[in-house]
Design an enzyme around this catalytic site. Sequence first.
Site, PDB file in Angstrom:
ATOM      1  CB  VAL A 163      -0.489   0.086   1.370  1.00 46.00           C
ATOM      2  CG1 VAL A 163      -1.941   1.417   0.997  1.00 46.00           C
ATOM      3  CG2 VAL A 163      -1.851  -1.512   1.095  1.00 46.00           C
ATOM      4  NE  ARG A 220       8.466  -1.951  11.080  1.00 45.17           N
ATOM      5  CZ  ARG A 220       7.565  -2.391  12.563  1.00 45.17           C
ATOM      6  NH1 ARG A 220       7.421  -1.959  13.629  1.00 45.17           N
ATOM      7  NH2 ARG A 220       6.446  -2.194  11.662  1.00 45.17           N
ATOM      8  NE  ARG A 221      12.490  -6.062   7.746  1.00 46.97           N
ATOM      9  CZ  ARG A 221      11.505  -6.009   8.704  1.00 46.97           C
ATOM     10  NH1 ARG A 221      12.112  -5.710   9.721  1.00 46.97           N
ATOM     11  NH2 ARG A 221      10.201  -6.512   8.555  1.00 46.97           N
ATOM     12  N   GLY A 237      -0.759  -9.591  -3.722  1.00 45.11           N
ATOM     13  CA  GLY A 237      -0.507  -8.235  -2.946  1.00 45.11           C
ATOM     14  C   GLY A 237      -1.677  -8.303  -1.857  1.00 45.11           C
ATOM     15  CE  LYS A 246     -10.942  -5.476   4.265  1.00 42.58           C
ATOM     16  NZ  LYS A 246     -10.610  -5.954   3.498  1.00 42.58           N
TER      17      LYS A 246
HETATM   18  N1  HSE Z   1      -6.753  -8.854   2.471  1.00 43.47           N
HETATM   19  C1  HSE Z   1      -7.367  -7.893   2.145  1.00 43.47           C
HETATM   20  C2  HSE Z   1      -7.708  -8.060   0.836  1.00 43.47           C
HETATM   21  C3  HSE Z   1      -6.873  -6.510   1.914  1.00 43.47           C
HETATM   22  O1  HSE Z   1      -7.872  -9.443   0.808  1.00 43.47           O
HETATM   23  O2  HSE Z   1      -9.213  -7.791   1.180  1.00 43.47           O
HETATM   24  C4  HSE Z   1      -7.287  -5.094   2.000  1.00 43.47           C
HETATM   25  O3  HSE Z   1      -8.052  -4.746   2.966  1.00 43.47           O
END
Ligand code: HSE
Length: 437
Positions: free
Chosen positions: A18, A49-50, A189, A207
């Site tokens: 993100v 951090r890295r 991702g 959520k």
């Molecule tokens: N891991 C979450 C998903 C990312 O797959 O919806 C988005 O919030």
Amino acid sequence: MNALNKPVNVGIVGLGTVGGGALNLLRDNAAELSRRTGREIRVSHVGIRRDKPGLELAGITVSNDIFAVVNDPAVDIVVEVIGGTTTAREIVLQAIANGKHVVTANKWLLAEHGNEIFAAAEAKGVYVAFEAAVAGGVPIIKVLREGLAANRVDWLAGIINGTGNFILTEMRDKGRDFADVLVEAQALGYAEADPAFDVEGIDAAHKLTIMASLAFGIPLQFDKAYVEGITQLTRDDVAYAEELGYRIKHLGIARRTADGIELRVHPTLIPAERLIANVHGVKNAVLVQSDPVGATLYYGAGAGAGPTASAVVADIVDLVRSLTAESSPNVPHLAFMPQAIAATPILPMESVVTSYFLRLQAEDKPGVLADVTRILSSRGISIEAIVQKPVQAEGAVPVIILTNPVLEREMNRAIAELEALSDIVGAVTRIRLETLA
Ligand code: HSE
């Protein structure tokens, strides 16, 4: 250059999917963003951090001590995208204490600590924006907080985990293996750092908790949500549901009832003809039933770098406009005035009324179905449909039952009685059913 047209400095804490996406978007769309806000928006400081080889960070201060970003007097807006609830909470509270606006995509943090964080922001006169926390690129926060502000929300139901929906879609359409699709979702991702959050419904519950607060004006209460994931679903259940005209989707449902608020996440049969039943892959959708507008549906990519960055940058644009107006956004964090947040109770799952799909394995003997229907009717459960499938190799007969709405407590008792019958083999599978009418 006066203070109201000088560049706005953004500090980003975390450069994963993100954060990296937001950095790229702020660069790629810089000219268009400046046309929208009248200001140059530049990333001045990142905290990682890295070290991240391969990222082009020329002209940006890079700190391995991520608190250096929130303590940098030149930073106007802090973007928190490290995830988690410990350091992230400290980062956000420190940014607020330093009088900085914050943008976060961290639904876990808000679901668990949002009440504290928003109170701190309100006391300090700064804003914590979180469009990216729910449904990725779908601007559902703005919808619930502003677009539907004239309405009284009755219920909302959403496919709000892209990874889970991607897995269900690939399993159903291509017969792919659960674990194999999850690995692909991670590579794309989509998945959380701990993918158990995706497949066990926790991410969706974070959520849903946030959306319910915006819809009904209640505090964030993640600990009261009922959470069930997709790991127990079988291809047989998906196929039987389809034969009866339903799709199985993993839904987050929040509903206002006379006794309290339902807050629940679980696999759900929904009629195949509903638009939301045709939301596939990483796409999310949220259906909102409110008065007087009626049903409205919001759809789009729920995960991934670009869609999530779209929401992060939209929040930055709002905050830049506020900085220019020398004000804070005047929309309450949870859509209702803080003093008007209501103590409406969250209903325990046993007090929820819904319909059910039941699958049981019965011995192929006379009288078994009569016993099953007797138990259901003794609990006041009326049957909408009952289908007996051909005998399976091991001799048991799959029986599929759709019920009319009933209190979950009664269904729990009925299932215990069904499982105690000597002619019922193994556990009864129960999947809740909603018509979303
Ligand atoms: N891991 C979450 C998903 C990312 O797959 O919806 C988005 O919030």
